[in-house]
Design an enzyme around this catalytic site. Structure first.
Site, PDB file in Angstrom:
ATOM      1  N   ASP A  34      -5.763  -3.663 -18.545  1.00  0.00           N
ATOM      2  CA  ASP A  34      -4.358  -3.855 -18.232  1.00  0.00           C
ATOM      3  C   ASP A  34      -3.637  -4.047 -19.570  1.00  0.00           C
ATOM      4  O   ASP A  34      -4.281  -4.189 -20.614  1.00  0.00           O
ATOM      5  CB  ASP A  34      -4.209  -5.097 -17.338  1.00  0.00           C
ATOM      6  N   ASP A  43       0.200  -5.655 -19.953  1.00  0.00           N
ATOM      7  CA  ASP A  43       1.147  -6.764 -20.011  1.00  0.00           C
ATOM      8  C   ASP A  43       0.464  -8.103 -19.751  1.00  0.00           C
ATOM      9  O   ASP A  43      -0.155  -8.298 -18.704  1.00  0.00           O
ATOM     10  CB  ASP A  43       2.271  -6.555 -19.000  1.00  0.00           C
TER      11      ASP A  43
END
Length: 275
Positions: free
Chosen positions: A15, A17
């Protein structure tokens, strides 16, 4: 660390963020800026609900939770003005300690003008940044690259948002050649916690690995649920404020990326002084 049964993997998905970049802090700034106009607060509880979701999904949730007189498109248009300024300032995690969340929130409750005070934000980030690099994030990615472990990015961000966030970190993100931008990719029909993005991301590896051979790194509950629904193991590195009892589906939960031991998942172990 909370240990469970681990299985060997061959591919890794990250991922972005809140895991690789401190953009979750910047999202908080922008969302609180909008909420403050209407006397509302963008809370950590609300933040947890929207993390990992596509843009229109999280806009709807924020609007409904805070009872804002905006449409999702209006909300996104307003926040985009802030993020165009803020995202190019993002840093590799960890960049700003959790204590700054209250500082951000209190600051933007008092701001009445329409523009982001970039000077103030830059000073805040500079003063609270503990180190020039996050050795956990960079050490792991460079280590896996050196050992020829295929890596990809699976972010709910749009490609336009990604370009703003990654503009000063090209060297690092170039090591993740297989990228999926959930908001921009038409194959990703549903955002996290649906598993769509991880099925799409795994299919982008040239050798098309089975999903159980992919290890995911996530920071959000929605991301963990999505990875597990796709049949993947998931290493969670959450915000320290998160109640970990809500993340029971994570294969392992770490305090920091620096705590990760690759050999637990059949990956090459770190060498001394490796970065």
């Amino acid at each position: 660390m909370i240990k469970m049964t681990f299985k060997p993997v061959t591919h890794v998905l990250f991922d972005m963020d809140g895991l690789l970049l401190n953009t979750e802090d910047l999202y908080t700034i922008g969302f609180q800026k909008i909420a403050s106009r209407y006397g509302k607060e963008f809370t950590f509880s609300l933040k947890n609900k929207i993390m990992g979701q596509q843009s229109k999904e999280f806009a709807r949730i924020i609007i409904n939770e805070l009872d804002l007189p905006l449409t999702p498109d209006e909300f996104l248009t307003e926040t985009r003005k802030f993020f165009n300024d803020l995202f190019p300032q993002c840093r590799i995690m960890p960049a700003v300690p959790v204590a700054s969340y209250a500082c951000y929130t209190n600051y933007f409750k008092q701001v009445a003008n329409e523009s982001i005070d970039r000077y103030v934000i830059a000073i805040m980030c500079k003063q609270q940044r503990p180190a020039p690099y996050s050795f956990g994030v960079e050490k792991l990615i460079y280590h896996l690259h050196k050992n020829n472990i295929p890596m990809g990015l699976a972010t709910s961000s749009s490609i336009e948002s990604y370009e703003l966030k990654a503009c000063q970190h090209r060297k690092l993100f170039d090591l993740l050649p297989y990228k999926t931008w959930g908001t921009s990719d038409p194959q990703v029909k549903n955002g996290k916690p649906s598993p769509d993005i991880f099925f799409v991301a795994a299919a982008k590896f040239p050798d098309k690995p089975a999903t159980e051979k992919c290890l995911v790194f996530e920071d959000s509950i929605n991301g963990v649920k999505a990875a597990r629904a796709a049949g993947m193991q998931v290493v969670m590195v959450p915000d320290p404020r998160l109640d970990r009892s809500l993340a029971t589906e994570a294969t392992i939960i770490l305090n920091s990326m620096e705590d990760f031991q690759p050999e637990l998942f059949g990956l090459p172990p770190f060498e001394n002084n490796n970065i």
